[in-house]
Design an enzyme around this catalytic site. Structure first.
Site: not given
Ligand code: FCB
Length: 455
Positions: A171, A359
């Protein structure tokens, strides 16, 4: 409730189900075996930065509980584990001596996964920049990109032969805009000029990292994990549509453009060109080397409207209200269709390689009652987003895997430990792990999928 068996049948045999974590969020042991502070150690110990001044000193104590946590992952029946490597363990000052003990930990982690039949997806940078480098300007300094390249080379030389995939960054939107423009994440700067420097040097570091990884381990699939914003205009007005276009360029185009087209968006160059750092002749070629895969982290859409304020800085947008009133405990709108539309939009605009959902998950803070954590909303959230993923596969998009965020509750950055994303509950007093209802459901899904795949 979506039946895990039925859902599993919608995914091809080679699709991977996994769980994800990040070093600073779970490891703790912040001073063990030669680790030195990262910018997050410093930031979390400053007043007013992180909820309750929580820090990463102990976290989930994963560093000391590695074997039991790997057993836990194995018990979930998942195919793959996405974790990150802490630069301040491996090269504690960012440059200079390599700390073999830090590498030993990840050696044990990778071997432990292999021994349990779990594929390893390593992220090289999930925000824990060695603090010493911040003294030289951190990501606002070009030298950090070269320090990163050496770090990448060091890690891959040691672990690369046993990794199944590697991501250069997690990210960059967060480590650039959220950290240097909005001031929410470490180092907490609020400066467009600083952020524009961090932007280009992060992109450059990615490219330099890809070079180093490919030199050391040509067969290792290399990619990057991005959190693209699915930007939705707040209304049908021309002004809001144009605002959404600008927001797309600002939040997505500044990463996808250089990476997949070898150019920054025109709109961003015309707004900020003079304030950007010097882009050296070779930089964009280095940044845009073809990747083997990319990862999307998706939680919630971004709704924007035109900002009518006089002199509003690009992208000149304000937040527009959510359409769904359903929100998770962190306040993020739940809207699964945006995951699908985000993938469709990005593939229409860029020539993208295979994609993993690296994620996805939800914050719900319910605790253990009579030995059970009933987190039905998280289960529904994950199930709904997996249905969207299966739809994308049916449409022909190259979706290769899904990683639930997160394996377990952990240090949620500026929110500290109060916001819980785990499919496994962590009691921070005892470090007891309890698989939540969502975790049991995910286990049933992963096991049903593996059983069908091997049948
Ligand atoms: C993302 C992050 C991860 C976590 C989630 C909820 O932005 O990559 O580390 O904190 O959000």
């Amino acid at each position: 409730m979506i039946d895990p068996q039925t859902l599993a049948a919608r995914f091809p045999a080679e699709f991977l189900f996994g769980v994800a974590t990040a070093s600073f969020q779970i490891e703790g042991a912040s001073k063990a075996d030669g680790r030195k502070p990262s910018i997050w150690d410093a930031f979390s110990n400053m007043p007013g930065r992180v909820f309750g001044r929580h820090n990463g000193d102990v976290a989930c104590d994963h560093y000391n509980r590695l074997e039991e946590d790997l057993d836990l992952i194995q018990s979930l029946g998942v195919d793959a584990y996405r974790f990150s490597i802490a630069w301040p363990r491996v090269i504690p000052d960012g440059t200079g001596p390599i700390n073999e003990k830090g590498l030993d930990f990840y050696d044990r982690l990778v071997d432990g996964c292999k021994a349990r039949g779990i594929k390893t997806f390593a992220t090289l940078y999930h925000w824990d920049l060695p603090l010493t480098l911040a003294g030289d300007g951190g990501w606002t300094a070009r030298s950090t990109a070269y320090a990163y390249q050496r770090y990448a080379k060091t890690v891959i030389a040691r672990l690369g032969d046993r990794l199944d995939a590697v991501a250069t960054f997690n990210e960059p939107w967060c480590s650039v805009w959220l950290s240097h423009l909005y001031g929410i994440h470490a180092p907490g700067e609020r400066s467009m000029d600083a952020a524009l420097h961090a932007l280009h040097y992060t992109n450059l570091a990615h490219g330099l990292g890809v070079q180093a990884i490919r030199e050391a381990q040509p067969e290792l699939p290399v990619g990057i994990v991005i959190n693209p914003m699915h930007v939705i205009p707040g209304s049908d007005s021309e002004a809001d549509r144009q605002a959404a276009e600008r927001a797309f360029d600002f939040h997505n185009g500044v990463f996808f453009g250089p990476l997949f087209k070898g150019a920054y968006p025109e709109s961003v160059l015309s707004a900020f060109g003079a304030r950007m750092p010097a882009v050296e002749p070779e930089d964009l070629a280095i940044i845009s080397q073809p990747l083997d895969w990319w990862g999307i982290n998706y939680y919630t859409p971004m709704r924007v409207a035109h900002d009518p304020a006089e002199g509003a800085e690009f992208p000149a947008t304000v937040s527009a209200p959510p359409v769904s009133q359903v929100k998770t405990d962190i306040g993020w709108e739940v809207f699964a269709p945006a995951l699908g539309d985000c993938i469709r939009t990005l593939n229409a605009r860029y020539d993208l390689p295979a994609c993993y959902i690296t994620e996805n998950g939800a914050c719900y803070n319910m605790g253990v009652v009579d030995g059970v954590v009933d987190d039905q909303p998280r289960l529904d959230y994950i199930a709904d987003h997996l249905q969207v993923t299966a739809d994308l596969i049916a449409e022909g998009y190259p979706m290769k895997g899904y990683f639930a965020w997160s394996l377990m509750d952990n240090f949620e950055w500026a929110e500290g430990y109060r916001m819980r994303f785990g499919i496994v509950h962590v009691d921070y007093d005892t470090q007891a792990r309890t698989i939540k209802k969502s975790g049991h459901w995910y286990q049933a899904l992963a096991k049903a999928h593996s059983a069908a795949a091997s049948a």
